[in-house]
Write a protein that holds these residues in place. Structure first.
Motif, PDB file in Angstrom:
ATOM      1  N   CYS A   3      -3.715   7.628  -0.018  1.00 37.26           N
ATOM      2  CA  CYS A   3      -4.948   7.658  -0.816  1.00 37.26           C
ATOM      3  C   CYS A   3      -5.681   8.973  -0.586  1.00 37.26           C
ATOM      4  CB  CYS A   3      -5.845   6.494  -0.420  1.00 37.26           C
ATOM      5  SG  CYS A   3      -7.465   6.532  -1.200  1.00 37.26           S
ATOM      6  N   TRP A  11      -1.659   2.728  -3.366  1.00 40.90           N
ATOM      7  CA  TRP A  11      -1.475   1.529  -4.200  1.00 40.90           C
ATOM      8  C   TRP A  11      -0.944   1.957  -5.560  1.00 40.90           C
ATOM      9  CZ3 TRP A  11      -2.162  -3.667  -3.357  1.00 40.90           C
ATOM     10  CH2 TRP A  11      -2.463  -4.509  -4.437  1.00 40.90           C
ATOM     11  N   CYS A  22      -5.656   4.161  -2.750  1.00 41.45           N
ATOM     12  CA  CYS A  22      -5.410   2.840  -2.171  1.00 41.45           C
ATOM     13  C   CYS A  22      -6.033   1.814  -3.122  1.00 41.45           C
ATOM     14  CB  CYS A  22      -6.040   2.734  -0.786  1.00 41.45           C
ATOM     15  SG  CYS A  22      -7.850   2.779  -0.876  1.00 41.45           S
ATOM     16  N   ARG A  23      -5.875   0.536  -2.794  1.00 41.16           N
ATOM     17  CA  ARG A  23      -6.373  -0.520  -3.685  1.00 41.16           C
ATOM     18  C   ARG A  23      -7.859  -0.360  -3.986  1.00 41.16           C
ATOM     19  NH1 ARG A  23      -8.721  -5.355  -3.770  1.00 41.16           N
ATOM     20  NH2 ARG A  23      -7.731  -7.008  -5.011  1.00 41.16           N
ATOM     21  N   GLU A  24      -8.672  -0.255  -2.949  1.00 43.23           N
ATOM     22  CA  GLU A  24     -10.126  -0.215  -3.148  1.00 43.23           C
ATOM     23  C   GLU A  24     -10.554   1.035  -3.898  1.00 43.23           C
ATOM     24  OE1 GLU A  24     -11.925  -2.838  -2.761  1.00 43.23           O
ATOM     25  OE2 GLU A  24     -10.065  -3.725  -2.031  1.00 43.23           O
ATOM     26  N   TYR A 208      -5.032  -2.129 -13.108  1.00 42.50           N
ATOM     27  CA  TYR A 208      -6.354  -2.726 -12.842  1.00 42.50           C
ATOM     28  C   TYR A 208      -6.292  -4.245 -13.040  1.00 42.50           C
ATOM     29  CZ  TYR A 208     -11.303  -3.904 -13.255  1.00 42.50           C
ATOM     30  OH  TYR A 208     -12.542  -4.487 -13.083  1.00 42.50           O
ATOM     31  N   THR A 211      -4.464  -5.786 -10.193  1.00 44.36           N
ATOM     32  CA  THR A 211      -5.225  -5.666  -8.947  1.00 44.36           C
ATOM     33  C   THR A 211      -6.389  -6.660  -8.902  1.00 44.36           C
ATOM     34  OG1 THR A 211      -4.653  -3.324  -8.924  1.00 44.36           O
ATOM     35  CG2 THR A 211      -6.423  -4.003  -7.447  1.00 44.36           C
ATOM     36  N   ARG A 212      -6.993  -6.897 -10.061  1.00 46.51           N
ATOM     37  CA  ARG A 212      -8.125  -7.821 -10.126  1.00 46.51           C
ATOM     38  C   ARG A 212      -7.684  -9.276 -10.290  1.00 46.51           C
ATOM     39  NH1 ARG A 212     -12.890  -7.750  -8.785  1.00 46.51           N
ATOM     40  NH2 ARG A 212     -13.699  -8.674 -10.692  1.00 46.51           N
TER      41      ARG A 212
ATOM     42  N   GLU B  41       2.071  -9.282  -3.607  1.00 47.93           N
ATOM     43  CA  GLU B  41       0.696  -9.142  -4.100  1.00 47.93           C
ATOM     44  C   GLU B  41       0.291  -7.688  -4.237  1.00 47.93           C
ATOM     45  OE1 GLU B  41      -1.276 -12.046  -4.717  1.00 47.93           O
ATOM     46  OE2 GLU B  41       0.729 -12.893  -4.499  1.00 47.93           O
ATOM     47  N   SER B  42       1.250  -6.767  -4.059  1.00 46.93           N
ATOM     48  CA  SER B  42       0.898  -5.339  -4.015  1.00 46.93           C
ATOM     49  C   SER B  42       1.548  -4.538  -5.126  1.00 46.93           C
ATOM     50  CB  SER B  42       1.367  -4.716  -2.690  1.00 46.93           C
ATOM     51  OG  SER B  42       0.794  -5.374  -1.610  1.00 46.93           O
TER      52      SER B  42
END
Lengths: 316, 66
Positions: A3, A11, A22-24, A208, A211-212, B41-42
């Motif tokens: 990231c 991610w 990354c995810r966040e 997105y 991820t959500r 989940e990734s």
């Protein structure tokens, strides 16, 4: 790959920005791009109510989700197009999403009120996607006006807009080029139309939605098979793979440097109320009523609407 | 590794690992620009290394209805 912000494992990589998140930080990036589009194009003003055109697909549900996350008063409008199992699965996913977010969903059922879009197109001898687009544009605007929404938001993303631009350029459709914009301002009889995902690619929107945890309809509309928009997207993505950023440069360059020229040259014709339904049109009878007429459906009668409010709370 | 592609028709591939995500996507005939790659989940970036026993989904992101 790590990231760019926090050095955690990546991610999603974004070659067009030569970066990864990354995810966040990917979620932050996504919300930031939507906020920037809304500000840059003055899409939504404080206090305005937004009607989100939702289909059950990733783009429209991601759009509804991100607008709610950003605090906009956004309700959904689902149009039951009567495309067999595809339409019923789309409706189920949309309802489930509305319920999970405690959001308000309006529904107009085309098949119940008139005929399904496939039947309308067949009877009127039109390409299904073209009849479908016409029906959706008409109903989104009409419901927004009648239900008191200032803004209609659609999930068109960077890929949709770049593909549309390519199609318009290949045929030199100057009228469409003059009107292709992330925002179409409100005018007499028309709500403002906005595309807050215009800075985000289809891959980013899918990322997105995943991820959500949005459960969206994966399958393609069966009527869209062979649509030229899919071919244009494929071609653009081949270019994008070799030269990241191509789609964005193509669209952005057009919007900044070329569209103003077309807009100046192509003054829109005057609008007047449709003789059948009273909605604004440049002709005597609007394209929607002409479609119904050609399809032999309720010709000559005002197509009154029935909007079902599907309050998410009542399903809880 | 096991690779699932859910649309337009569900398909499944067996591809020997280790391999990078981008290579696997190309091997099943897809463009890395038009898909997301999921493990559990990734999401996985294009340079992630997949071992022989990995199970992933390559999900096309492109839709045509506008």
């Amino acid at each position: 790959m790590r990231c760019r912000k926090c050095r955690a494992p990546a991610w999603l990589d974004l070659p067009r920005h030569r970066t990864a998140f990354c995810r966040e930080h990917f979620l932050d990036y996504f919300r930031d791009q939507v906020t920037r589009a809304i500000r840059e194009w003055r899409m939504i003003c404080p206090g305005e109510r937004v009607l989100v055109a939702v289909s059950g697909g990733k783009d429209s549900l991601a759009l509804w989700d991100v607008l709610l996350e950003l605090g906009y008063p956004a309700d959904g409008l689902f149009i039951g197009l009567g495309i067999g199992g595809y339409s019923s699965r789309s409706r189920e996913k949309t309802l489930a999403f509305a319920r999970s977010r405690g959001a308000k969903l309006l529904v107009v059922d085309l098949e119940e009120r008139w005929k399904g879009v496939e039947e309308l197109a067949r009877r009127a001898r039109r390409v299904p996607c073209s009849a479908c687009g016409l029906v959706k544009r008409y109903l989104f605007n009409r419901v927004a006006r009648e239900e008191g929404y200032e803004v209609v938001a659609t999930g068109h993303n960077l890929d949709d807009e770049a593909a549309s631009l390519l199609g318009n350029v290949l045929r030199w459709q100057t009228g469409y080029l003059a009107r292709q914009s992330p925002v179409l301002p409100e005018e007499e009889g028309f709500a403002r139309k906005v595309k807050p995902l215009v800075r985000l690619t289809e891959r980013e929107t899918a990322a997105y939605a995943f991820t959500r945890g949005i459960d969206y309809v994966l399958e393609e509309c069966p009527l869209a098979a062979g649509a030229s928009s899919l071919l244009y997207k494929e071609v653009l993505n081949r270019l994008e793979l070799e030269s990241p950023g191509t789609k964005q440069q193509f669209l952005q360059g057009f919007l900044e440097r070329v569209r103003p020229w077309f807009e100046e040259k192509e003054a829109g014709p005057e609008l007047r109320p449709c003789l059948t339904c009273g909605q604004p049109t440049t002709a005597g009878v609007c394209a929607f009523c002409r479609l119904l007429e050609r399809a032999g459906v309720k010709s000559g009668e005002s197509p009154d609407l029935e909007v079902k409010g599907e309050e998410a709370a009542s399903f809880g | 590794m096991r690779v699932k592609v859910p649309i337009p028709e569900p398909r499944e591939y067996r591809i020997p690992g280790p391999k990078r995500v981008e290579e696997v996507v190309r091997e099943v005939g897809l463009n890395p620009e038009s898909v997301i790659v999921i493990r559990g989940e990734s999401l996985l970036p294009r340079d992630a290394l997949l071992e022989d026993e990995a199970e992933i989904e390559i999900r096309p992101a492109i839709s045509g209805g506008m």
